[in-house]
Design a protein around this motif. Structure first.
Motif, PDB file in Angstrom:
ATOM      1  N   ARG A  63      39.090  28.612  34.187  1.00 47.17           N
ATOM      2  CA  ARG A  63      37.991  27.955  34.347  1.00 47.17           C
ATOM      3  C   ARG A  63      36.746  28.802  35.003  1.00 47.17           C
ATOM      4  O   ARG A  63      37.028  29.739  35.768  1.00 47.17           O
ATOM      5  N   ALA A  64      35.636  28.728  34.428  1.00 48.26           N
ATOM      6  CA  ALA A  64      34.572  29.706  34.979  1.00 48.26           C
ATOM      7  C   ALA A  64      34.000  29.655  36.324  1.00 48.26           C
ATOM      8  O   ALA A  64      33.943  30.733  36.887  1.00 48.26           O
ATOM      9  N   MET A  65      34.096  28.507  36.820  1.00 47.22           N
ATOM     10  CA  MET A  65      33.714  28.412  38.302  1.00 47.22           C
ATOM     11  C   MET A  65      34.669  29.166  39.059  1.00 47.22           C
ATOM     12  O   MET A  65      34.514  30.039  40.040  1.00 47.22           O
ATOM     13  N   ASP A  66      36.244  28.958  38.776  1.00 49.53           N
ATOM     14  CA  ASP A  66      37.011  29.679  39.595  1.00 49.53           C
ATOM     15  C   ASP A  66      36.907  31.265  39.403  1.00 49.53           C
ATOM     16  O   ASP A  66      37.041  31.862  40.532  1.00 49.53           O
ATOM     17  N   LEU A  67      36.614  31.490  38.324  1.00 51.07           N
ATOM     18  CA  LEU A  67      36.382  33.007  37.931  1.00 51.07           C
ATOM     19  C   LEU A  67      35.333  33.462  38.782  1.00 51.07           C
ATOM     20  O   LEU A  67      35.186  34.667  39.415  1.00 51.07           O
ATOM     21  N   CYS A  68      34.053  32.656  38.686  1.00 54.28           N
ATOM     22  CA  CYS A  68      32.886  32.985  39.467  1.00 54.28           C
ATOM     23  C   CYS A  68      33.136  33.162  40.853  1.00 54.28           C
ATOM     24  O   CYS A  68      32.765  34.343  41.576  1.00 54.28           O
ATOM     25  N   LEU A  69      34.010  32.340  41.605  1.00 53.29           N
ATOM     26  CA  LEU A  69      34.232  32.407  43.061  1.00 53.29           C
ATOM     27  C   LEU A  69      34.827  33.644  43.643  1.00 53.29           C
ATOM     28  O   LEU A  69      34.954  34.062  44.487  1.00 53.29           O
ATOM     29  N   LEU A  70      35.886  33.582  42.593  1.00 51.68           N
ATOM     30  CA  LEU A  70      37.039  34.671  42.869  1.00 51.68           C
ATOM     31  C   LEU A  70      36.108  35.990  42.878  1.00 51.68           C
ATOM     32  O   LEU A  70      36.355  36.798  43.662  1.00 51.68           O
ATOM     33  N   ARG A  71      35.455  36.442  41.872  1.00 54.06           N
ATOM     34  CA  ARG A  71      34.546  37.726  41.784  1.00 54.06           C
ATOM     35  C   ARG A  71      33.601  37.837  42.785  1.00 54.06           C
ATOM     36  O   ARG A  71      33.528  38.875  43.409  1.00 54.06           O
ATOM     37  N   GLU A  72      33.124  36.555  43.053  1.00 51.70           N
ATOM     38  CA  GLU A  72      31.839  36.781  44.177  1.00 51.70           C
ATOM     39  C   GLU A  72      32.515  37.112  45.542  1.00 51.70           C
ATOM     40  O   GLU A  72      32.147  37.906  46.328  1.00 51.70           O
ATOM     41  N   SER A  73      33.558  36.318  45.904  1.00 53.00           N
ATOM     42  CA  SER A  73      34.361  36.446  47.068  1.00 53.00           C
ATOM     43  C   SER A  73      35.076  37.821  47.407  1.00 53.00           C
ATOM     44  O   SER A  73      34.879  38.295  48.475  1.00 53.00           O
ATOM     45  N   LEU A  74      35.728  38.358  46.488  1.00 50.56           N
ATOM     46  CA  LEU A  74      36.243  39.592  46.499  1.00 50.56           C
ATOM     47  C   LEU A  74      35.268  40.691  46.451  1.00 50.56           C
ATOM     48  O   LEU A  74      35.380  41.524  47.363  1.00 50.56           O
ATOM     49  N   ALA A  75      34.112  40.437  45.767  1.00 53.51           N
ATOM     50  CA  ALA A  75      33.206  41.663  45.793  1.00 53.51           C
ATOM     51  C   ALA A  75      32.410  41.828  47.000  1.00 53.51           C
ATOM     52  O   ALA A  75      32.143  42.771  47.505  1.00 53.51           O
ATOM     53  N   LEU A  76      32.299  40.763  47.816  1.00 53.51           N
ATOM     54  CA  LEU A  76      31.715  40.905  49.123  1.00 53.51           C
ATOM     55  C   LEU A  76      32.373  41.685  50.009  1.00 53.51           C
ATOM     56  O   LEU A  76      31.871  42.569  50.939  1.00 53.51           O
ATOM     57  N   GLU A  77      33.825  41.842  49.913  1.00 52.03           N
ATOM     58  CA  GLU A  77      34.547  42.541  50.749  1.00 52.03           C
ATOM     59  C   GLU A  77      35.115  43.790  49.919  1.00 52.03           C
ATOM     60  O   GLU A  77      35.436  44.843  50.850  1.00 52.03           O
ATOM     61  N   SER A  78      35.412  44.090  48.708  1.00 51.71           N
ATOM     62  CA  SER A  78      36.146  45.114  48.089  1.00 51.71           C
ATOM     63  C   SER A  78      35.621  44.916  46.489  1.00 51.71           C
ATOM     64  O   SER A  78      36.185  44.122  45.853  1.00 51.71           O
ATOM     65  N   THR A  79      34.787  45.808  46.193  1.00 51.58           N
ATOM     66  CA  THR A  79      34.252  45.759  44.784  1.00 51.58           C
ATOM     67  C   THR A  79      35.620  46.270  43.803  1.00 51.58           C
ATOM     68  O   THR A  79      35.651  46.056  42.709  1.00 51.58           O
TER      69      THR A  79
END
Length: 409
Positions: A63-79
């Motif tokens: 799912r594209a939305m799950d992928l986007c939320l995963l990437r955005e949330s993780l990137a905020l704390e650890s790229t």
């Protein structure tokens, strides 16, 4: 399904959980990693925490939305954690989408558990963004498709029912340390995109070599060499001659999520700039009381929010199978990556020289933020895709590009 303009309560709670996991569990592992090398403990943790299973669900499509939320949330704390997760998905999604039952059974459990590292091998020294630009031309069967696809030079030479791969891939994330590669090679004389096939190539195949490349981005990137590497029918992903369709379906899915990665970095930089402006005193008071600084922060926040909305809209449209996904995805990646570059640069300017010290968050983001404007289709390629969608839709679609090819899910 109508595209939402805000995340629902469950999505917001999940994003908060992801940020907490990234800060508490993943960032310490990332900090112990060696730049330019695969961080296998970090990848294993992504598996243990169930994040790779959410990215690559066993009971349905990615799912594209799950992928986007995963990437955005993780990137905020650890790229680093974000990139490790994204690369697992990029290298494996072609197998999820078009692989055989045997390929999925062999590799998906290993990738989801964080025991195997995957890579997506498309770019070559002479075929980078021009390969990504093929998407719209291949879909429309335009005459110009052949000239760009011809740049792909990795050859798959036929030997009965098998092939031998000869050539080179370059700028491949996770190379040369990955355990499996999704490799795109020219299998026949058919022109353009129709002459390319996708192969699943395990790292232990004879004749496969590689070397790391010293890049600005801290995640591992390398080159691969293929010296008559043997592959057979069981290694074909999808159909012989159908490799570019496999590649472009994967890039269609991942393009909005590159924007999500950029949004996460922009949010991280904005957070740092806000804290600094509140705590740093100069010219008789805190920086935030200077109109020049406060207006800059307002601009950074507005652009970041706009980028997030474009990303979420593109992901929702993809998951719903709505038309126009190519144009929406290109807009999301274009605007979000350009916005992140602006926000990180502005945050550095607000901080001053201290932000350029090695080890500072913004110094790290400054190095990270540049590459997404190039990979998976450079900014110029996104503009080409958007323009093509506009031409195809006609003048009435100028504000919301539509496509004659919907995506059934």
């Amino acid at each position: 399904m109508s595209t939402p303009f805000a995340l629902d309560e469950g999505q917001r709670a999940w994003c908060a959980e992801l940020r907490a996991l990234a800060a508490g569990r993943l960032r310490p592992l990332a900090d112990k990693g060696e730049p330019g090398r695969v961080n296998r403990p970090l990848v294993a943790a992504l598996g243990e925490l169930g994040l790779l299973a959410r990215l690559l669900p066993a009971d349905g499509p990615v799912r594209a939305m799950d992928l986007c939320l995963l990437r955005e949330s993780l990137a905020l704390e650890s790229t680093e954690a974000e990139t490790a997760l994204a690369l697992q998905g990029l290298g494996t999604c072609p197998i999820v989408d078009a692989g055989t039952a045997a390929q999925r059974a062999r590799w998906l459990p290993e990738v989801v558990a964080g025991r195997a590292v995957a890579a997506f091998a498309l770019s070559e020294p002479g075929a980078g963004s021009d390969a990504a630009a093929l998407e719209l031309r291949a879909e429309l069967s335009e005459p110009g498709a052949g000239s760009d696809a011809a740049a792909l030079e990795l050859r798959a030479e036929r030997e009965g029912t098998t092939w031998r791969l000869t050539g080179e891939k370059c700028w491949i994330s996770n190379a040369p340390e990955a355990d499996l590669y999704t490799v795109f090679a020219r299998t026949g004389p058919a022109p353009g995109a129709r002459g390319v096939t996708a192969f699943l190539v395990p790292a232990d195949r004879p004749g496969l070599g590689g070397r790391p490349l010293a890049m600005v981005s801290p995640h591992p990137i390398g080159a691969l060499t293929f010296d008559a590497v043997p592959v057979g029918p069981d290694d074909v992903i999808g159909e012989v001659g159908g490799g570019f369709r496999v590649a472009m379906r994967t890039l269609d899915l991942f393009r909005p999520s590159v924007g999500a990665f950029a949004v996460g970095m922009a949010r991280s930089a904005l957070r740092a700039a806000l804290a600094h402006a509140a705590g740093r005193h100069a010219f008789g008071g805190p920086l935030k009381e200077l109109q020049a600084v406060s207006h800059q922060l307002a601009e950074m926040a507005t652009r970041t929010e706009a980028a997030a909305l474009l990303v979420h809209a593109a992901a929702a449209a993809y998951d719903a199978g709505e038309p126009g996904t190519a144009g929406r995805s290109a807009m999301a990646k274009l605007f979000a990556t350009e916005t992140a570059q602006y926000v990180v640069d502005a945050a550095v300017q607000i901080h001053g020289a201290r932000a350029l010290e090695r080890g500072h968050l913004l110094e790290h983001l400054y190095r990270e933020v540049r590459a997404p404007r190039i990979y998976e289709g450079a900014t110029e390629v996104q503009r080409t895709i958007i323009a093509k969608e506009l031409y195809r839709a006609g003048a009435e679609g100028a504000t919301a590009p539509t496509s004659t090819q919907g995506r059934g899910r």
